[in-house]
Design a protein around this motif. Structure first.
Motif, PDB file in Angstrom:
ATOM      1  N   VAL A  70       0.843  -1.198   0.000  1.00  0.00           N
ATOM      2  CA  VAL A  70       0.000   0.000   0.000  1.00  0.00           C
ATOM      3  C   VAL A  70       0.878   1.249   0.000  1.00  0.00           C
ATOM      4  O   VAL A  70       1.885   1.309   0.724  1.00  0.00           O
ATOM      5  N   VAL A 115      -7.623  -2.432   3.644  1.00  0.00           N
ATOM      6  CA  VAL A 115      -6.869  -2.080   2.441  1.00  0.00           C
ATOM      7  C   VAL A 115      -6.685  -3.303   1.558  1.00  0.00           C
ATOM      8  O   VAL A 115      -6.803  -4.440   2.001  1.00  0.00           O
ATOM      9  N   ASP A 117      -4.240  -4.841  -2.004  1.00  0.00           N
ATOM     10  CA  ASP A 117      -2.933  -4.717  -2.635  1.00  0.00           C
ATOM     11  C   ASP A 117      -2.959  -3.699  -3.776  1.00  0.00           C
ATOM     12  O   ASP A 117      -3.905  -3.624  -4.547  1.00  0.00           O
ATOM     13  N   ARG A 119      -3.084  -0.408  -3.535  1.00  0.00           N
ATOM     14  CA  ARG A 119      -3.888   0.789  -3.300  1.00  0.00           C
ATOM     15  C   ARG A 119      -3.024   1.975  -2.894  1.00  0.00           C
ATOM     16  O   ARG A 119      -2.013   1.828  -2.219  1.00  0.00           O
TER      17      ARG A 119
END
Length: 207
Positions: A70, A115, A117, A119
């Motif tokens: 991230v 979250v 992957d 992002r």
């Protein structure tokens, strides 16, 4: 008469002997069932005990853990790329980055969101113009592909010509100390950035 008595006695003897043998069989069968039940009970007790996790089992479990890469930028203390377990929440990544920077808009994100992957997560400054920026996987640091000096993290700043990690850190430190840049020319107040370097990057930066 004597023969009849002998026959009756032999018959009774046979009946009694048969009963004893049948009783013995029943007793042995009952004992076998009891022993089997005891064995099953002991087996259940053994299965109920929790076996400790061996190093091999732990390594296998950890290898099955999936991770997400991230990119966190904007108004945080340490912008950058973080590798975290999938399912990590945004507030946890911000904590890894040292928390919010001064003047951060702490309500611009759903901090409880998980979250995924690849992002990009941007934390806005209070009062920041958010046009041309976003928090999706393809969000950019500025407008029309330009780098916004007021929101860019280290990685974005390092994409500029002549800006390495040291100068990018100086820019972020200056911004945190003095607030938003009021013009792109103000970047020349950052130590190590003079007219020559500004000429190289002015076409790629905005505020």
């Amino acid at each position: 008469m004597r023969k009849k008595l002998c026959a009756i006695m032999l018959l009774l003897f046979g009946v009694l002997t048969g009963c004893r043998e049948q009783s013995g069989v029943l007793i042995r069968n009952a004992q076998s069932r009891t022993e089997a039940e005891l064995a099953d009970t002991e087996g259940d007790k053994v299965q109920d005990k929790v076996s400790p996790e061996t190093p091999i089992m732990q390594e296998r479990r950890l290898s099955e853990q999936r991770y997400a890469c991230v990119y966190l930028c904007g108004a945080v203390m340490r912008p950058g790329i973080y590798e975290v377990a999938e399912g990590t929440r945004i507030y946890e990544i911000i904590e890894l980055a040292g928390g919010f920077a001064e003047n951060a808009d702490e309500t611009c994100l759903n901090l409880a969101e998980t979250v995924s992957d690849g992002r990009m997560i941007r934390v806005y400054y209070a009062g920041e113009n958010r046009s041309g920026a976003g928090n999706g996987a393809n969000a950019s640091g500025g407008t029309n592909g330009m780098v916004n000096l007021n929101t860019a993290g280290l990685a974005e700043l390092m994409s500029l010509p002549g800006i390495g990690e040291a100068k990018a850190s100086e820019i972020v430190e200056y911004r945190e100390k003095h607030g938003f840049f009021r013009s792109t020319e103000e970047i020349m107040n950052v130590p190590g950035i003079k007219d020559g370097l500004y000429e190289k990057i002015k076409a790629y930066v905005t505020i």
